[in-house]
Design a protein around this motif. Sequence first.
Motif, PDB file in Angstrom:
ATOM      1  N   ARG A 294       9.709 -12.886  -4.560  1.00 57.96           N
ATOM      2  CA  ARG A 294      10.228 -11.611  -4.072  1.00 57.96           C
ATOM      3  C   ARG A 294      11.551 -11.803  -3.327  1.00 57.96           C
ATOM      4  O   ARG A 294      12.498 -11.014  -3.494  1.00 57.96           O
ATOM      5  CB  ARG A 294       9.203 -10.949  -3.151  1.00 57.96           C
ATOM      6  CG  ARG A 294       9.670  -9.578  -2.683  1.00 57.96           C
ATOM      7  CD  ARG A 294       8.639  -8.860  -1.860  1.00 57.96           C
ATOM      8  NE  ARG A 294       9.070  -7.490  -1.603  1.00 57.96           N
ATOM      9  CZ  ARG A 294       8.419  -6.633  -0.840  1.00 57.96           C
ATOM     10  NH1 ARG A 294       7.289  -7.009  -0.251  1.00 57.96           N
ATOM     11  NH2 ARG A 294       8.866  -5.424  -0.655  1.00 57.96           N
ATOM     12  N   ARG A 298      15.182 -10.138  -4.021  1.00 55.29           N
ATOM     13  CA  ARG A 298      16.005  -9.446  -3.029  1.00 55.29           C
ATOM     14  C   ARG A 298      17.414 -10.041  -2.959  1.00 55.29           C
ATOM     15  O   ARG A 298      18.403  -9.311  -2.859  1.00 55.29           O
ATOM     16  CB  ARG A 298      15.338  -9.540  -1.657  1.00 55.29           C
ATOM     17  CG  ARG A 298      14.140  -8.610  -1.484  1.00 55.29           C
ATOM     18  CD  ARG A 298      13.501  -8.811  -0.130  1.00 55.29           C
ATOM     19  NE  ARG A 298      12.487  -7.792   0.121  1.00 55.29           N
ATOM     20  CZ  ARG A 298      11.711  -7.782   1.193  1.00 55.29           C
ATOM     21  NH1 ARG A 298      11.815  -8.733   2.104  1.00 55.29           N
ATOM     22  NH2 ARG A 298      10.811  -6.830   1.353  1.00 55.29           N
ATOM     23  N   ASP A 419      12.475  -3.263  -4.731  1.00 57.20           N
ATOM     24  CA  ASP A 419      13.657  -3.919  -4.156  1.00 57.20           C
ATOM     25  C   ASP A 419      14.834  -3.871  -5.120  1.00 57.20           C
ATOM     26  O   ASP A 419      15.975  -3.601  -4.715  1.00 57.20           O
ATOM     27  CB  ASP A 419      13.329  -5.370  -3.808  1.00 57.20           C
ATOM     28  CG  ASP A 419      12.390  -5.465  -2.616  1.00 57.20           C
ATOM     29  OD1 ASP A 419      12.354  -4.499  -1.829  1.00 57.20           O
ATOM     30  OD2 ASP A 419      11.692  -6.489  -2.487  1.00 57.20           O
TER      31      ASP A 419
END
Length: 450
Positions: A294, A298, A419
Amino acid sequence: MRTRSLRLRLFLAGALAIAAALVLAGLGLVLLFEHHLERTMDDDIETYVRQLVSGLEIDRATGRLRVTKSAADPRFELLSSGFYWQAAIDDFREIVRSPSLGGETLPFPGEGRADDRIHFSRILGPSREPLLAGERFVSLQAGSLRAHIRVLVALDLVGVTRARNMFGAELIAALLIIAVGMALAMWVQVGLGLAPLSVLRAEVGEIARGARRRLGQEGPREVQPLVDEVNGLLDEREKEIERARNRAADLAHGLKTPLTALAADARLLRGKGELDIAQSLERIGDAMHRHVARELARARARGIQHSRETAKTPVADVVDALVRTLARTGAEIAFEAKIEPGMRVAVDRIDLMEILGNLLENAMRHAIARVRVSALGGRFVVEDDGPGLPAGSETLIRQRGGRLDETGGAGLGLAIVQDVLDAYGAAMAFSRSELGGLRVSVDLSRYATN
């Protein structure tokens, strides 16, 4: 109150300048017109004085002043017509007048100057009206008699005032028309002058959408320093983003080896029968792996606007590759794909795979037998025939910044998708599918390029 519109500010300043210039020009023209009329009256007075002087003589027998030929204009014969003349011997013992005076006497403004020139001045008439007067001193000889004569011709200035006022009224109408025309021309001129700023605004919008990286290099000299400064900031920001992405990638690669070792230790413990410890280590390793994934997403999202400038990703190819990959997992799930032919989006290929891959994986994980993906005009929909959202979780999912991975019905993949979509200014929408399960829609129509 100050206006924030540069166009309106420039227009108002120009309008005030035009108004001031036209007012001054109008006053000047009126004064010039009045001066021209008075010069014309000066010429008329000079003509009348010469006519009157040519008709003056001294009676040899009586020494009296006589007028044998008056001024030619018939208005000198009309009472109070505004056209007056009179002549007098220098000692004023005798004065002859035009019939228009009706016996009244006009004041002689001169001081007895015998220079044979006409001297102009303003005097008051019989009714206290303003008059423009011309006075001349002449000498007449009759035998042994010699007399100094003062000749005065005066014309009413009311006509000049009336003509000036009429001219002023007509001039105001003309100047108003000119003012409107100049205001329109100035509005166009201001628009042309501010056109480079409109171009800059459009280019900044393109930068925000990722359609370009820098502002155009060619522009007016007055705007070019701003363009150079903004481009410098954009270059520095891009370098900083690239450094941040590299640091995130280095961190991820630095954690890859320890995570691999942790997974190997878990397998050894499982082989020794330490199932609880092995499962705990596997859960820790899996959670760390997902969080690293993750954070990498980002980091990549922060550089999206720089990578999508030239991206024209074919949607059908991405969906086909994802479906073929997921079909090899062995799950008994039927995939349906309805993609608009030739559809492309200005989204980086890896970003699009991140979005659709996580949505399809989430749908496959919860589906019973069917998963459907469709794309039309930049709008994507992923549906499944699973149980749908757990009760009470839809509100949390719709909340801005909600941790989708903590809802129980959606994994960390949806948080990664959110995101990436945030970087593109897009969002997910959740609803009930006609298949019976969850329907997730993503609107990327602003990036459709086909």
